[in-house]
Design an enzyme around this catalytic site. Structure first.
Site, PDB file in Angstrom:
ATOM      1  N   GLN A 119       0.854  -1.190   0.000  1.00 12.31           N
ATOM      2  CA  GLN A 119       0.000   0.000   0.000  1.00 12.31           C
ATOM      3  C   GLN A 119       0.884   1.232   0.000  1.00 12.31           C
ATOM      4  O   GLN A 119       1.735   1.392   0.881  1.00 12.31           O
ATOM      5  CB  GLN A 119      -0.894  -0.012   1.235  1.00 12.31           C
ATOM      6  CG  GLN A 119      -1.761   1.215   1.412  1.00 12.31           C
ATOM      7  CD  GLN A 119      -2.541   1.163   2.710  1.00 12.31           C
ATOM      8  OE1 GLN A 119      -3.218   0.195   2.990  1.00 12.31           O
ATOM      9  NE2 GLN A 119      -2.437   2.205   3.512  1.00 12.31           N
ATOM     10  N   SER A 155       5.240  -1.286   4.126  1.00 12.21           N
ATOM     11  CA  SER A 155       5.548  -2.661   4.535  1.00 12.21           C
ATOM     12  C   SER A 155       5.569  -3.584   3.320  1.00 12.21           C
ATOM     13  O   SER A 155       4.792  -3.410   2.381  1.00 12.21           O
ATOM     14  CB  SER A 155       4.509  -3.163   5.548  1.00 12.21           C
ATOM     15  OG  SER A 155       4.491  -2.352   6.692  1.00 12.21           O
ATOM     16  N   GLU A 238      -7.784  -1.413   6.264  1.00 15.65           N
ATOM     17  CA  GLU A 238      -6.497  -1.438   6.959  1.00 15.65           C
ATOM     18  C   GLU A 238      -6.692  -1.462   8.478  1.00 15.65           C
ATOM     19  O   GLU A 238      -6.082  -2.266   9.182  1.00 15.65           O
ATOM     20  CB  GLU A 238      -5.657  -0.226   6.564  1.00 15.65           C
ATOM     21  CG  GLU A 238      -4.321  -0.142   7.301  1.00 15.65           C
ATOM     22  CD  GLU A 238      -3.537   1.106   6.955  1.00 15.65           C
ATOM     23  OE1 GLU A 238      -2.309   1.008   6.832  1.00 15.65           O
ATOM     24  OE2 GLU A 238      -4.148   2.188   6.821  1.00 15.65           O
ATOM     25  N   GLU A 361      -3.419  10.295  17.507  1.00 19.21           N
ATOM     26  CA  GLU A 361      -4.055  11.607  17.502  1.00 19.21           C
ATOM     27  C   GLU A 361      -5.071  11.717  16.363  1.00 19.21           C
ATOM     28  O   GLU A 361      -6.181  12.250  16.538  1.00 19.21           O
ATOM     29  CB  GLU A 361      -2.992  12.702  17.374  1.00 19.21           C
ATOM     30  CG  GLU A 361      -2.093  12.859  18.596  1.00 19.21           C
ATOM     31  CD  GLU A 361      -1.037  11.769  18.715  1.00 19.21           C
ATOM     32  OE1 GLU A 361      -0.436  11.640  19.794  1.00 19.21           O
ATOM     33  OE2 GLU A 361      -0.818  11.036  17.724  1.00 19.21           O
TER      34      GLU A 361
END
Length: 395
Positions: A119, A155, A238, A361
Site C-alpha cells: 500500500q 511494509s 487497513e 491523535e
C-alpha cells in the site's frame, strides 16, 4: 457441511500443513518462498478467501466458516506475513471498487500467493495528513499514467509485485479532490525500493521512489480524481485488518504473554496473575469488538469510523503489553536477540503501532468528529486549491 466438521477438517489440515519455520514476519527470501508455497496449498484446500466472492476466486462461504477457520488458525503461526497487506487491505479494496478486469486478473492470484501487494499512501511530507501527498501522476499518450514522487513506511514493498498507489492528478482543486488510486507494477522500470531499519534492527518498512514510472491503462481503482474515496475504503480495511484477531491468537503475538515471560517471572505470584488477567480482559474485549465489526462488514453494514476506534484500542493495548512486559521482566526485558527478536525486540516495536495505519491523535480526531459528532477542528485549507498550499516540500 456441518460447522463442527468443517472446523475439525481445518484443524487437521493446519496440523499437517503449517511449517515450523521460518517464523511469521521473516524477511528472508526463503521465508517468502515458503509463504508463497503455503498460500497455494491454503487456497487449494479451500481456506484462502473464505468469504470472498466465488466469481473472482474466493470460496464464497459464510462468516461462520471464516470464524471457525480463524479460531483454529489462531493456535498456530501461519507463514503469511508478506501477504498481510494484500489480504487485509489491497484485495478487499479491489473486491469493493475494482473493475471486472482488475478482479479477474488479480484476486485469485493474490489469494493463491502468486502476487504480493503493498500500500503506497504515506510520504515524507504527508504522513497523518495523507491528502497532502505530492506524488504526481500525469496522463500518458497511451491512456495510462506517468508517475514521479516518493512513498515511505511501506511494509513488504521489497517483496511486492503490485501496489495500490495514491497519487495527485489535479492540483487545481482542494487537496482531497485531486487524488487518484492506481495499481502500480512494483517491478516496472523507474521503481526503486530501499529498506528502512527501525530500532529493532530489522527493516519492517521501506521507502520507494518513482522516476517516470509508466502505469498501464485500466489501472485506476475507483474514479479519476476520486482517489480520496477509494483511500477511505482501503483505510477502513487497513484499520480492521490491523486490529483484527487480537485476543484470538497465540502467545507469539503478545510480548507480555505467558510463554514470553514464563522463564523470567513467577506466573504463580497472585499479583503477576492479576496483571496478566487484566491483559487478557483487554485483549479479549478488543477481539470481540473486532468480531462484531467484521460480522457487520460481511453483512453489508459499513463500520465507518468505528474501525478507527478498533485501531486506537489496539495501539493502546500494544503499549500496555510492552509496559507490562518491562514491569514484569525487569532487566530481562533488555536481553536483545540478534535480528530484533525476543522480548526486547517486541517491546522496541510496540510504539510503531501508535503510528502505522494512522497516529493515535488522528484516530481520536476521526472518532470525535464521526462517531461522537463533536465539532471538527478548523481547516483553513478546505477550499484552497492544492497548488496554493504550502505543504511538505512544496512552497
Amino acid at each position: 457441511m456441518d460447522l463442527e466438521e468443517y472446523r475439525r477438517q481445518a484443524r487437521d489440515w493446519l496440523a499437517a500443513n503449517v511449517p515450523g519455520a521460518p517464523a511469521e514476519g521473516s524477511a528472508a527470501e526463503d521465508g517468502v518462498a515458503t509463504a508463497r508455497e503455503f498460500m497455494a496449498r491454503l487456497y487449494d484446500a479451500g481456506y484462502s478467501g473464505i468469504t470472498w466472492p466465488a466469481e473472482w476466486g474466493g470460496q464464497g462461504l459464510t462468516q461462520a466458516e471464516d470464524r471457525a477457520f480463524a479460531a483454529e488458525a489462531a493456535r498456530v503461526s501461519l507463514p503469511i506475513y508478506v501477504f498481510s497487506i494484500g489480504l487485509g487491505m489491497c484485495g478487499p479494496t479491489l473486491v469493493d471498487l475494482g473493475t471486472p478486469e482488475q478482479k479477474a486478473r488479480h484476486i485469485r492470484r493474490l489469494l493463491r500467493g502468486e502476487e504480493i501487494w503493498c500500500q503506497l499512501f504515506s510520504e515524507p511530507g504527508a504522513g497523518s495528513d495523507v491528502a497532502a501527498l505530492q506524488t504526481r501522476a500525469v496522463p500518458a499518450d497511451d491512456g495510462g499514467w506517468i508517475v514521479n514522487g516518493q512513498k515511505v513506511w511501506t511494509s513488504v514493498a521489497q517483496h511486492a509485485d503490485y501496489g495500490l498507489l495514491l497519487a495527485r492528478t489535479d492540483v487545481e482543486v482542494p487537496k482531497h479532490k485531486g487524488l487518484t488510486m492506481l495499481i502500480v507494477d512494483m517491478h516496472a522500470p523507474g521503481v526503486t525500493v530501499r529498506p528502512l531499519k527501525d530500532m529493532t534492527g530489522r527493516a519492517h518498512f521501506n521507502e520507494i521512489f518513482f522516476d517516470d514510472v509508466h502505469i498501464a491503462p485500466g489501472s485506476v481503482v475507483g474514479e479519476v480524481n476520486g482517489g480520496w474515496s477509494s483511500a477511505v475504503t482501503t483505510l477502513l480495511h487497513e484499520r480492521l485488518s490491523i486490529s483484527s484477531g487480537v485476543g484470538m491468537s497465540g502467545p507469539r503475538d503478545n510480548p507480555a504473554s505467558l510463554d514470553a515471560l514464563r522463564e523470567v517471572v513467577d506466573v504463580q505470584d497472585p499479583l503477576v496473575r492479576d496483571q496478566l488477567v487484566e491483559l487478557h480482559i483487554r485483549s479479549r474485549a478488543l477481539a470481540l469488538f473486532n468480531a462484531k465489526l467484521s460480522q457487520e462488514t460481511k453483512a453489508g453494514i459499513f463500520p465507518g469510523a468505528r474501525g478507527s476506534a478498533a485501531k486506537l484500542l489496539l495501539a493502546e493495548l500494544t503499549n500496555f503489553q510492552a509496559d507490562l512486559a518491562v514491569s514484569l521482566a525487569g532487566p530481562q526485558a533488555l536481553a536483545y536477540e540478534p535480528g530484533g527478536g525476543g522480548l526486547a525486540g517486541a517491546i522496541a516495536l510496540a510504539p510503531a503501532m501508535s503510528l502505522g495505519g494512522g497516529t493515535n491523535e488522528i484516530m481520536r480526531n476521526i472518532i470525535g468528529d464521526r462517531v461522537l459528532n463533536l465539532p471538527p477542528e478548523p481547516r483553513a485549507d478546505k477550499n484552497v486549491p492544492f497548488k496554493d498550499l504550502k505543504v511538505g516540500t512544496q512552497s
